[in-house]
Design an enzyme around this catalytic site. Structure first.
Site, PDB file in Angstrom:
ATOM      1  CE  LYS A  20      31.498   1.057 -47.783  1.00 21.72           C
ATOM      2  NZ  LYS A  20      31.388   1.368 -49.406  1.00 21.72           N
ATOM      3  NE  ARG A  39      39.312  -0.074 -47.275  1.00 18.98           N
ATOM      4  CZ  ARG A  39      40.452   0.133 -48.307  1.00 18.98           C
ATOM      5  NH1 ARG A  39      41.547   0.372 -47.639  1.00 18.98           N
ATOM      6  NH2 ARG A  39      40.150   0.209 -49.442  1.00 18.98           N
ATOM      7  CE  LYS A  85      40.277  -2.002 -52.345  1.00 20.83           C
ATOM      8  NZ  LYS A  85      39.037  -1.901 -52.819  1.00 20.83           N
ATOM      9  CB  SER A  86      39.069   4.148 -56.433  1.00 30.19           C
ATOM     10  OG  SER A  86      38.390   3.848 -55.196  1.00 30.19           O
ATOM     11  CG  ASP A 110      36.586   2.505 -48.308  1.00 26.02           C
ATOM     12  OD1 ASP A 110      35.434   2.009 -48.037  1.00 26.02           O
ATOM     13  OD2 ASP A 110      37.215   2.627 -49.403  1.00 26.02           O
ATOM     14  N   GLY A 117      33.994  -5.557 -54.481  1.00 29.86           N
ATOM     15  CA  GLY A 117      32.916  -4.903 -54.951  1.00 29.86           C
ATOM     16  C   GLY A 117      33.115  -3.941 -55.987  1.00 29.86           C
ATOM     17  CD  GLN A 173      31.584  -0.093 -54.999  1.00 27.96           C
ATOM     18  OE1 GLN A 173      30.389  -0.820 -54.686  1.00 27.96           O
ATOM     19  NE2 GLN A 173      32.478  -0.530 -54.411  1.00 27.96           N
ATOM     20  CB  SER A 200      26.977   4.229 -53.734  1.00 20.49           C
ATOM     21  OG  SER A 200      27.708   3.344 -54.226  1.00 20.49           O
TER      22      SER A 200
HETATM   23  C1  S3P Z   1      34.543   2.785 -54.158  1.00 18.18           C
HETATM   24  C2  S3P Z   1      33.519   3.366 -53.623  1.00 18.18           C
HETATM   25  C3  S3P Z   1      33.212   3.056 -52.111  1.00 18.18           C
HETATM   26  C4  S3P Z   1      34.172   2.564 -51.362  1.00 18.18           C
HETATM   27  C5  S3P Z   1      35.061   1.483 -52.256  1.00 18.18           C
HETATM   28  C6  S3P Z   1      35.614   1.990 -53.648  1.00 18.18           C
HETATM   29  C7  S3P Z   1      34.840   3.031 -55.727  1.00 18.18           C
HETATM   30  O1  S3P Z   1      32.191   2.223 -52.350  1.00 18.18           O
HETATM   31  O2  S3P Z   1      33.802   2.123 -50.170  1.00 18.18           O
HETATM   32  O3  S3P Z   1      36.021   0.949 -51.373  1.00 18.18           O
HETATM   33  O4  S3P Z   1      36.013   2.872 -56.148  1.00 18.18           O
HETATM   34  O5  S3P Z   1      34.011   3.557 -56.555  1.00 18.18           O
HETATM   35  P1  S3P Z   1      30.556   2.729 -52.362  1.00 18.18           P
HETATM   36  O6  S3P Z   1      30.494   3.209 -53.741  1.00 18.18           O
HETATM   37  O7  S3P Z   1      29.840   1.379 -52.218  1.00 18.18           O
HETATM   38  O8  S3P Z   1      30.369   3.810 -51.361  1.00 18.18           O
END
Ligand code: S3P
Length: 453
Positions: free
Chosen positions: A355, A404, A29-30, A328, A101, A176, A174
């Site tokens: 989350k 999840r 997914k990322s 996750d 998110g 993200q 994080s």
């Molecule tokens: C992700 C980062 C993680 C993860 C999310 C995907 C990403 O979140 O939990 O499912 O793709 O950068 P955080 O950055 O909030 O830890």
């Protein structure tokens, strides 16, 4: 605001026969989000294979289209024609990220530094999640934020005429936040620096380099990483980009095979990037039988096939430093821990509270509903397992719009004669649309449940 239409879809999983066979999990997914984001931004064409076609990623694709990218399906692949760095168009309507998110926060970085207005909306889960962690550094770069309720969605960003490059130390682990600052830095003159005291998934750094960005990463003796990105450079499409299978989705068949007696399952094409393998490391420490087969390179990443056979598990203490590499996967680990001899202690879990749901509370409530002994702390979870698990199950788990939580407790149900029901399976489609058919193909018993009440 986005919702998920129609009525909740309760689903029950119950113990049947052993799980057997081989299964290929969908794309990561990322990496899939980033393939649409960077492909849509870069000039020229990117052909993406193995992309996850989950609702979250589809929303990111829609957002990139709204800002000028062209995305078309070509058989199994997607062809993305990007606009060129610095050339995104102002979207005409609010960008709706649904439950996602990652899509929302990375796009805030990407579009926020442009001299136009972008409105972000999402579902009830996303609208509860904190956005200040991304908005704070964007404000430092000159971005104006208009939000009705604190730093939550819905909100509108408007960038300055020229965004200021910043040096930003990420205050929480994080990926993200790290990524949002770097993506905003793509549209700022000069060098944007992100300091990351605790390493998180490094897909943004690796992929930006692959798309031709000038980016440099150094790591000091203490493990602190410094990422420097030169803004306003050219990004170029990647002719053939392959998305490896998602280890966070693989977690479900892996844990299911580890806890259902007699199981022997091979999950193929799993991303083995070390920033993502914490669950496998932990399960191996617990005594799980996991063979790492055919290690190979694909799309610039390590991938492998994982053969998992049921074996007795013992409780362990999971070091806090491992949390980012399995952030996750704690809900799935909690389910494995329910069948381990002794206590499994998980610490450093504060990020689980923000989350798709408050995952720490949701996991604890799901364990409680199904008779699993546990203790929930402010940022920790201790599960006391019972390898036999005969008394488990019979409960209904509130999923709080969290895919999840739904998948983890369905996996618990596969090892409980009394079964486990989740109140709504719809959100599974955000990250793993083929979950039910894939698990059924391995022999799992999943059946519609009667709506509660
Ligand atoms: C992700 C980062 C993680 C993860 C999310 C995907 C990403 O979140 O939990 O499912 O793709 O950068 P955080 O950055 O909030 O830890």
């Amino acid at each position: 605001m986005a919702d998920h239409g129609g009525a909740a879809r309760p689903l029950t999983a119950r113990a049947g026969s052993a799980l057997k066979g081989s299964a290929k999990v969908p794309g990561d997914k990322s990496i899939s989000h980033r393939a649409f984001l960077f492909g849509g931004l870069a000039s020229g064409r990117t052909r993406v294979t193995g992309l996850l076609e989950g609702e979250d990623v589809v929303a990111t694709g829609r957002a990139m289209r709204a800002m000028g990218a062209r995305i078309e399906r070509d058989g199994e692949a997607f062809v993305v024609e990007g606009v060129g760095n610095g050339c995104l168009l102002e979207p005409e309507a609010p960008l709706d990220f649904g439950n996602a998110g990652t899509g929302a926060r990375l796009t805030m970085g990407l579009a926020g530094a442009y001299d136009f207005g972008t409105t972000f909306v999402g579902d009830a889960s996303l609208s509860r999640r904190p956005m200040g962690r991304v908005l704070d550094p964007l404000r430092e770069m000159g971005v104006q934020v208009a939000a009705r309720t604190g730093d939550r969605l819905p909100l509108t960003l408007r960038g300055p005429r020229v965004a200021a490059p910043i040096e930003y130390r990420v205050p929480m682990a994080s990926a993200q936040v790290k990524s949002a600052v770097l993506l905003a830095g793509l549209n700022a003159p000069g060098v944007t620096t992100v300091i990351e005291p605790v390493m998180t998934r490094d897909h943004t750094e690796k992929m930006l380099e692959g798309f031709g960005a000038r980016i440099e990463v150094t790591t000091d003796a203490a493990g602190t990483r410094t990422i420097r990105l030169e803004g306003q450079g050219e990004l170029t499409g990647v002719a053939d980009f392959t998305v490896p299978g998602d280890p966070s989705s693989a977690a479900f068949p892996i844990v299911a095979a580890a806890i259902v007696p007699g199981s022997d399952v091979t999950v193929t094409n799993v991303l083995m990037n070390p920033t993502r393998t914490g669950l496998v490391t932990t399960l191996l420490e617990m005594g799980a039988s996991i063979e790492i087969l055919n290690p190979r390179r694909s799309g610039g990443e390590d991938v492998a096939d994982l053969r998992v056979r049921h074996a007795p598990l013992v409780g362990v203490t999971v070091p806090e430093s491992r949390a980012p590499s399995m952030i996750d996967e704690y809900p799935a680990l909690a389910v494995a821990a329910a069948f381990a001899q002794g206590r499994t202690v998980m610490v450093g879990l504060e990020e689980l509270r923000v989350k798709e749901s408050d995952r720490l509370a949701a996991v604890a409530a799901g364990l409680a509903a199904n008779g699993v002994a546990h203790e929930e702390g402010r940022d920790s979870l201790t599960v006391t397992g019972d390898p036999d698990g005969r008394g488990y199950g019979g409960g209904t788990v509130a999923t709080h719009l969290d895919h999840r939580i739904a998948m983890s407790f369905l996996v618990l149900g596969l090892a409980c004669p009394k079964g486990v029901t989740v109140d709504d399976a719809r959100m599974i489609a955000t990250s793993f649309p083929e979950f039910e058919s894939l698990m059924a193909g391995l022999g799992a018993v999943l059946e519609p449940a009667k709506p509660a009440g």
